[in-house]
Scaffold this active site. Structure first.
Site: not given
Ligand code: EPZ
Length: 430
Positions: A22-23, A116, A121, A307, A399
């Site tokens: 995803k990233n 968030c 952030r 993460d 997500r």
């Protein structure tokens, strides 16, 4: 609102394929704005965030089509240089269009992402490097307004290592006149993949993957085609799913080098890990109680990924001994702790440190996800808890994980997704 119903106790066994990262897909989709024409990304996971980035690009006038795992972005029709709040607020990675818009069109109006669950952030570093490259920025009414003629190469040192900040800088510098020297850059594999794509588009880039990157810009960049690298966070999550259930799992499409800190830490606890060319086999035949607690400090790559902190903590709740888990990257990334405690975990928080005392077993409970990786941690805990757990607000998980429940079920986990209220009796219901 979808939920997972998970009955703990199955030892995961078998083979599963890791999806694309995803990233990496997100910055690469934004990077397509730097060229005029059709860029093609292959191996792109079907995720809510990828869909949001596609809508953002379409909102600008691009044509985004998907067939199977491939996403094609045709940017020849881009006329609108705005990333509106209603899209940015659902996905902060939208800020990745800022650099490309300023570099190629000299104009951008991008909503500030806002905070968030895991922290404030800020994007101050993104703005500082664009100003250093010659853009004029002003921030008002919740938006960043940027204007620029041709960006000019510069020397810039980030105050803090930032993944998307480095990515925005690379994309902007790739179109700038002359050479840009960036210091204190993020070294994540996704930054390296972006640099390789920018080089294939015509930019000169040296040093990606180190803290110092030198970019030689060019006036126009060609469209690109790229197969996205495997997702190293999904890899780590599946490794821990096998370890926490005492399983024996083979991951395909996995790059061990991208997960070396996580693999080393799991090995230190006693998990058996075998790295292949594009596979990783993980075994914990004697179950999680046979694993030794081991401390972790989250750090920018190549350190232990923030993460992966929630997922690792889930494992430590049922390992033997006490582990100290320090979250050094984000200021509020322990939202999963109280939910794990409700499942019987013994965890105390002192500032950015969680002290985890392994317990013989977790008990099922209705728990609620708060952010993407916290929800992954809760799912892992539920795989080993006694009884049936319900994990709510699974949209957080959607997500960043492509069909996680299907992958876990393929390996033998008793997990299913349901919408709305569970027709049966959820654990803890009177
Ligand atoms: C990227 O976010 C990832 N997202 C995050 O993954 C990941 O947790 C994070 O990097 C750290 O590895 C994407 O790549 C789309 P940072 P990013 O800028 O770039 C501070 C997931 O679960 N900072 O590297 O937003 C910041 O507050 C997500 O997939 C500033 O102070 O993270 C943080 O403390 C979550 N000013 C630290 O730097 C800035 O201008 C690292 O953040 C930018 C960042």
């Amino acid at each position: 609102m979808d939920k997972f119903l998970i009955r703990g106790g199955a030892r995961l066994k078998g083979t599963v394929r890791v999806s694309g990262a995803k990233n990496s897909a997100l910055p690469l989709m934004a990077c397509s704005l730097l060229s005029d024409g059709q860029s093609v990304l292959k191996g792109v996971p079907q995720l809510a965030d990828i869909h949001t980035m596609g809508r953002l690009l379409e909102n600008m006038g691009a044509r985004v089509t998907r067939s199977g795992g491939a996403v094609t972005v045709d940017t020849s029709g881009v006329r609108n240089f705005e990333a509106p709040y209603d899209l940015v607020k659902t996905m902060r990675a939208s800020v990745l269009v800022l650099g490309p818009l300023v570099a190629r069109f000299g104009k951008a109006k991008v909503s500030l992402p806002g905070g968030c669950a895991i922290g404030a952030r800020p994007i101050d570093q993104h703005l500082k490097v664009l100003e250093a490259l010659g853009a004029t920025l002003r921030v008002e009414h919740g938006y960043v307004y940027a204007e620029a003629g041709r960006l000019k190469g510069c020397r810039f040192t980030f105050d803090i290592q930032t993944v998307t900040g480095t990515e925005n800088a690379l994309m902007a510098a790739a179109c700038a006149e002359g050479t840009t020297v960036l210091a204190n850059c993020a070294q994540e594999p996704e930054v390296v993949e972006l640099a390789e794509v920018l080089a294939s588009m015509g930019a000169g880039i040296e040093g990606a993957g180190t803290e110092r990157i030198v970019v030689t810009g060019t006036k126009s960049l060609k469209p690109f085609a790229r197969t996205v690298m495997p997702d190293r966070i999904e890899t780590g999550t599946l490794l821990i799913a096998a370890a926490i259930t005492g399983g024996d799992v083979m991951l395909e499409n996995a790059i061990a080098a991208h997960s070396s800190a996580v693999v080393a830490k799991l090995a230190a606890t006693g998990v058996q890990v075998e790295n292949g060319e594009s596979t990783i086999r993980v075994r914990a035949p004697d179950g999680p109680r046979s694993l030794r607690a081991a401390d972790v400090e989250t750090q920018p790559y190549p350190g232990f990924a923030t993460d992966m902190q929630a997922q690792y903590m889930a494992l430590m709740t049922v390992a033997s001994g006490t582990s100290v888990i320090s979250e050094n990257v984000f200021e509020n990334r322990f939202m999963h702790v109280q939910e794990l405690v409700r499942m019987g975990a013994d965890i105390r928080i002192k500032g950015n440190v969680a002290i985890v005392q392994g317990v013989p077993r977790l008990t099922s409970a209705p728990v609620m996800a708060t952010d993407l990786r916290a929800s992954a941690g809760l799912v892992l805990a539920a795989l080993v808890a006694d009884g049936e757990s319900v994990v709510d607000r699974i949209y957080h998980l959607d997500r960043g994980y492509e069909g996680l429940e299907k992958k876990l079920a393929t390996l033998g986990a008793m997990i299913e997704r349901f919408a709305g209220r569970w027709p049966g009796k959820a654990p803890g219901d009177a």
